[in-house]
Design an enzyme around this catalytic site. Structure first.
Site, PDB file in Angstrom:
ATOM      1  N   ASP A 272       0.843  -1.187   0.000  1.00  0.00           N
ATOM      2  CA  ASP A 272       0.000   0.000   0.000  1.00  0.00           C
ATOM      3  C   ASP A 272       0.890   1.253   0.000  1.00  0.00           C
ATOM      4  OD1 ASP A 272      -3.052   0.798   0.447  1.00  0.00           O
ATOM      5  OD2 ASP A 272      -1.892   2.060   1.804  1.00  0.00           O
ATOM      6  N   TRP A 273       0.575   2.265   0.836  1.00  0.00           N
ATOM      7  CA  TRP A 273       1.391   3.477   0.896  1.00  0.00           C
ATOM      8  C   TRP A 273       2.816   3.187   1.347  1.00  0.00           C
ATOM      9  CZ3 TRP A 273       1.784   8.415  -0.468  1.00  0.00           C
ATOM     10  CH2 TRP A 273       0.670   9.053  -0.999  1.00  0.00           C
ATOM     11  N   TRP A 313     -12.390   3.720  -3.828  1.00  0.00           N
ATOM     12  CA  TRP A 313     -11.909   3.784  -2.439  1.00  0.00           C
ATOM     13  C   TRP A 313     -11.754   5.232  -1.995  1.00  0.00           C
ATOM     14  CZ3 TRP A 313     -10.797   2.399   2.299  1.00  0.00           C
ATOM     15  CH2 TRP A 313      -9.700   2.944   2.977  1.00  0.00           C
ATOM     16  N   ASP A 399      -7.634  -8.541  -3.834  1.00  0.00           N
ATOM     17  CA  ASP A 399      -7.522  -7.090  -3.677  1.00  0.00           C
ATOM     18  C   ASP A 399      -8.190  -6.390  -4.861  1.00  0.00           C
ATOM     19  OD1 ASP A 399      -6.818  -4.453  -3.360  1.00  0.00           O
ATOM     20  OD2 ASP A 399      -4.697  -4.832  -3.034  1.00  0.00           O
ATOM     21  N   HIS A 428      -6.378  -7.070   0.178  1.00  0.00           N
ATOM     22  CA  HIS A 428      -5.420  -5.970   0.086  1.00  0.00           C
ATOM     23  C   HIS A 428      -4.370  -6.037   1.189  1.00  0.00           C
ATOM     24  CE1 HIS A 428      -3.921  -1.961  -0.755  1.00  0.00           C
ATOM     25  NE2 HIS A 428      -4.166  -1.593   0.502  1.00  0.00           N
TER      26      HIS A 428
END
Length: 447
Positions: A272-273, A313, A399, A428
């Site tokens: 992710d980030w 999202w 995901d 995810h």
């Protein structure tokens, strides 16, 4: 000296070490000064130097013949040298400084007859009052090494009590230059000289708790594991305003943090980030990194439209700013216990703590000129052309945002990245099935 003490109090009120100075000529105060190195970003802005500069301006001469300088603390070598160069007749100080004072404590610079000017010294004037001001200033800092900034919040420690499968003690840094006094939390387990250090970066809205199933595997292999909480997440401080959160601010805080810990032999672990930011780090210091473990993330270069899943999202986050973080994790990980879902909510006791959760979705670089896009393109070129380490990829196939199509694109951008490990039931937050990934990664990075 009373007037110098008033100057010292002004310094204390501004958050500077409380030292004040005045310059007197012919019985008149002609200049004042107080410590200001923090506010002015100037290491020379000690009270004495500030006062000397003002006195020279008033007299129209850098020679301060016939002047006496009064200062609440015994001067250091820099300030003493400036007084000698200015030909100050006399210096009068209050409290002695046994660590850096050079008017008799560590040494006496003024007694060296080889110098072409001698300044007379008188010490101990109102020493008790001057010393008490310094003690009062430093006492709360010694009691609390990580004071909380006024523009930030800090989740109470009791919110993190008895979290399942998260027994590790907290470590904090609050002096990273890029985040100016905000306290940043990290895990640091295993030997400092381990053959590998697994650097685990979380995404939004997670924190280092996300890696609880992977950490034990790497520790059992004799490795070191470090896992920071980004500012705004986990046990790190949480700025109150969304405007704090910028791509470059978070990237630089991670670079500062890696440099401060002097991490070596690193396997970068991202999702992710954690990947959007983390994949831009190794090109700044390639020698620190030996490997990459990458899961459900991307390089946000701004060159391709954001996926429909991500846009959905982002819109949902805007419409549901108070969403239940733990429930979000449980949605894709049916085996999570209520205690585990509560642990993901722990950092965010109310909406005031959630600025990062609101800020991060719009921060993803959408266009080529978006903040972070250019550095992400540089990172893409690094991974494609210059990366010399090993790589390992794991993909959670359930995901809807950063699933297999996105990850296959990323795989094509990483030099010599082998066929990924596919997890049919993982969503995810792949780390919720992290033990198997960690074990496979240990085998991979041995080869």
């Amino acid at each position: 000296m009373d007037q110098a003490l008033e100057q010292a109090k002004l310094a204390a009120a501004a958050g500077e070490v409380p030292v004040g100075a005045v310059v007197v000529k012919d019985g008149q105060v002609i200049a004042t000064g107080h410590n200001a190195p923090i506010a002015s970003h100037d290491p020379t802005a000690h009270a004495e130097v500030v006062a000397l500069r003002e006195a020279a301006r008033v007299l129209g001469n850098y020679r301060l013949d016939g002047c006496t300088l009064y200062v609440t603390l015994e001067p250091c070598a820099m300030c003493s040298g400036a007084m000698l160069h200015a030909r100050v007749d006399r210096v009068v100080f209050g409290a002695a400084d046994p660590r850096t004072g050079v008017a008799g404590s560590v040494l006496n610079l003024f007694e060296h007859t080889q110098l072409n000017h001698q300044t007379r010294v008188t010490g101990g004037v109102l020493a008790q009052e001057c010393g008490l001001l310094l003690k009062d200033f430093f006492r709360p800092k010694r009691m609390n090494p990580h004071p909380l900034r006024e523009d930030a919040l800090r989740t109470p420690d009791e919110a993190f009590a008895a979290l399942p499968d998260y027994p590790w003690p907290a470590h904090y840094l609050s002096d990273l230059p890029s985040i100016a006094g905000l306290r940043m939390h990290h895990l640091d387990e295993g030997p400092k000289d381990a053959p590998l250090t697994w650097l685990c970066l979380h995404g939004n809205p997670a924190w280092s708790y996300l890696y609880r199933k992977m950490v034990p595997v790497w520790l059992a292999a004799g490795h070191r594991v470090v896992a920071p909480d980004l500012i705004g997440f986990g046990k790190s401080d949480k700025p109150k305003k969304e405007e704090f959160h910028r791509f470059e601010t978070h990237r630089q805080s991670l670079l500062d943090w890696v440099e401060r810990l002097d991490l070596q032999r690193v396997v970068l672990v991202v999702q992710d980030w954690g990947g959007i930011l983390g994949l831009t780090l190794p090109m700044a210091a390639p020698g620190r990194y030996k490997g990459l473990l990458v899961m459900n993330t991307t390089l946000a270069t701004g060159e391709l439209p954001l996926s429909a899943g991500f846009l959905a999202w982002r819109d949902w986050c805007q419409s549901q700013p108070q969403f239940d973080v733990g429930k979000l994790f449980a949605r894709g990980n049916r085996g999570m216990t209520p205690a585990e879902t509560s642990a993901y909510n722990a950092p965010f006791p109310d909406k005031g703590f959630r600025a990062a959760l609101r800020a991060f979705p719009p921060m993803v670089p959408e266009f080529t000129d978006s903040p972070g896009a250019a550095i992400s393109r540089q990172a893409r070129d690094f991974w494609r052309n210059d990366w010399q380490g090993q790589s390992f990829m794991a993909i959670g196939l359930q995901d809807p945002v950063l699933g297999e199509p996105v990850m296959r694109q990323l795989q094509s951008q990483i030099r010599a990245c082998p066929e990924p490990m596919l997890l049919p039931d993982a969503g995810h937050f792949v780390q919720e099935q992290g033990a198997a990934i960690a074990e496979a990664a240990v085998r991979h990075f041995k080869s």
